[in-house]
Scaffold this active site. Structure first.
Site, PDB file in Angstrom:
ATOM      1  N   HIS A   1      19.890  21.453 -17.332  1.00 56.21           N
ATOM      2  CA  HIS A   1      21.015  20.685 -17.970  1.00 56.21           C
ATOM      3  C   HIS A   1      21.670  21.583 -18.996  1.00 56.21           C
ATOM      4  CE1 HIS A   1      18.385  17.127 -16.338  1.00 56.21           C
ATOM      5  NE2 HIS A   1      19.603  17.194 -15.805  1.00 56.21           N
TER       6      HIS A   1
ATOM      7  N   GLY B   1      25.567  21.917 -11.637  1.00 59.11           N
ATOM      8  CA  GLY B   1      24.732  22.972 -10.963  1.00 59.11           C
ATOM      9  C   GLY B   1      24.801  23.094  -9.726  1.00 59.11           C
TER      10      GLY B   1
ATOM     11  N   LYS C   1      22.358  23.626  -8.286  1.00 61.77           N
ATOM     12  CA  LYS C   1      21.357  23.085  -7.575  1.00 61.77           C
ATOM     13  C   LYS C   1      21.514  21.873  -6.701  1.00 61.77           C
ATOM     14  CE  LYS C   1      16.846  20.889  -7.608  1.00 61.77           C
ATOM     15  NZ  LYS C   1      17.045  19.603  -8.221  1.00 61.77           N
TER      16      LYS C   1
HETATM   17  P1  AMP Z   1      21.080  15.205 -12.990  1.00 62.70           P
HETATM   18  O1  AMP Z   1      20.481  14.994 -14.265  1.00 62.70           O
HETATM   19  O2  AMP Z   1      19.788  15.636 -11.971  1.00 62.70           O
HETATM   20  O3  AMP Z   1      21.868  14.469 -12.297  1.00 62.70           O
HETATM   21  O4  AMP Z   1      21.772  16.631 -13.230  1.00 62.70           O
HETATM   22  C1  AMP Z   1      22.674  16.931 -13.970  1.00 62.70           C
HETATM   23  C2  AMP Z   1      23.494  18.150 -13.731  1.00 62.70           C
HETATM   24  O5  AMP Z   1      22.417  19.256 -13.980  1.00 62.70           O
HETATM   25  C3  AMP Z   1      23.737  18.157 -12.036  1.00 62.70           C
HETATM   26  O6  AMP Z   1      25.068  19.095 -12.331  1.00 62.70           O
HETATM   27  C4  AMP Z   1      22.758  19.189 -11.736  1.00 62.70           C
HETATM   28  O7  AMP Z   1      23.066  19.993 -10.571  1.00 62.70           O
HETATM   29  C5  AMP Z   1      22.371  19.939 -12.832  1.00 62.70           C
HETATM   30  N1  AMP Z   1      21.207  20.489 -12.719  1.00 62.70           N
HETATM   31  C6  AMP Z   1      20.047  20.014 -12.227  1.00 62.70           C
HETATM   32  N2  AMP Z   1      18.943  20.759 -12.107  1.00 62.70           N
HETATM   33  C7  AMP Z   1      19.359  22.118 -12.564  1.00 62.70           C
HETATM   34  C8  AMP Z   1      19.085  23.475 -12.269  1.00 62.70           C
HETATM   35  N3  AMP Z   1      17.759  23.699 -12.146  1.00 62.70           N
HETATM   36  N4  AMP Z   1      19.886  24.338 -12.811  1.00 62.70           N
HETATM   37  C9  AMP Z   1      21.167  24.242 -13.040  1.00 62.70           C
HETATM   38  N5  AMP Z   1      21.624  22.833 -13.126  1.00 62.70           N
HETATM   39  C10 AMP Z   1      21.039  21.907 -12.799  1.00 62.70           C
END
Ligand code: AMP
Length: 290
Positions: free
Chosen positions: A37, A147, A149
């Protein structure tokens, strides 16, 4: 940093930023912030001011059988991390604020949302695109940061932004990984020590695909066989799906051509994790980014 809980106030902040011709950046998250994040936030800060980080554990993207109730919530630590980074605004609405009684509308990106993650998690992407459209309308960012990811999620959001003529530019950032290759995820806290060790097999399986491509292999079936060989060696890893797909259509390819993704999902112990690698043409060969 100002923490904002209401949609009206968030809209007002966005309107003021636009009136002053400022470039507002949005980083949507579900909190339990980690270095993945934070890398999105740094990217946003390089290109935008002010930067808004939204923190909302979106109930609509969890099925009844999933982990909404136990999803990690670390608001105070998250707030401190954002403050330390110099983030301008934290937008943290309540579920009632986002989905008041009587809420009835959702956004579906046809086709792309039914496959892969959408097949394993029916309704998941409907929840994702609905909340992202709401966040775009509320914050009205010039750029929004996601991300790689979640590669399928980004592909859907780009499609939604194009189809609905949204003003926000969708920016995709690299995957941040642990030293052993495990992609950072808020769900990694669920991993027991033995699962945590086994989870490194996911990125190792992607590395096996990269190595086969470097050796000249182009057949998707054979590349996926190399990936599976790594995963079956880990008894704690149960593969849900692994596919090599065209980056635009997300349809499986038989033979590497153009830009593709290797997308996989697996259960490690009781925890479901996803990972992917990007395959891009590079002269006569392909560049693989894990
Ligand atoms: P989330 O809180 O899991 O919904 O993730 C929020 C954002 O962070 C999303 O755009 C994800 O793709 C990104 N994200 C989560 N994990 C990673 C990671 N390891 N590397 C890069 N971006 C990430």
């Amino acid at each position: 940093m100002e923490t904002i809980h209401t949609i009206e106030w968030m809209k007002q902040i966005g309107r003021e930023a636009r009136a002053q011709d400022r470039i507002l950046g949005l980083v949507p998250t579900m909190g339990a912030l980690h270095e993945g994040h934070l890398s999105l936030i740094r990217a946003a800060q390089r290109e935008c001011a002010p930067v808004v980080v939204s923190l909302f554990v979106n109930p609509k993207q969890f099925s009844p059988a999933e982990d909404l109730g136990k999803y990690p919530r670390t608001l105070e630590a998250d707030r401190a991390a954002l403050e330390a980074m110099g983030v301008d605004y934290l937008f943290a609405p309540s579920p009632q604020e986002m989905y008041p009684a009587g809420f009835r509308t959702s956004v579906v990106v046809e086709g792309l949302s039914d496959r892969l993650e959408g097949h394993s998690r029916p309704g998941h992407f409907r929840g994702v695109t609905t909340v992202v459209l709401k966040l775009f309308e509320i914050v009205q960012p010039r750029f929004a940061y996601f991300g790689r990811k979640d590669a399928q999620q980004v592909r859907l959001i780009r499609q939604m932004a194009a189809d609905l003529n949204l003003d926000a530019g969708v920016v995709v950032c690299p995957i941040v990984r642990e030293a052993d290759g495990l992609a950072l995820s808020s769900r990694n806290v669920y991993l027991k020590p033995e699962d945590r060790r086994a989870a490194a097999a996911l990125s190792r399986s992607l590395a096996a695909v990269r190595d086969e491509i470097a050796e000249g292999e182009r057949d998707a079936g054979r590349l996926l066989a190399a990936l599976r060989r790594v995963l079956v060696a880990e008894s704690r890893v149960a593969l849900d799906y692994a596919e090599i797909v065209d980056a635009e259509t997300l349809e499986p390819v038989a033979w590497l051509r153009g830009t593709c993704y290797v997308l996989l999902a697996a259960k490690v112990g009781d925890t479901r994790l996803i990972d992917n690698a990007l395959i891009e043409p590079d002269g006569d060969s392909f560049r693989v980014t894990i």
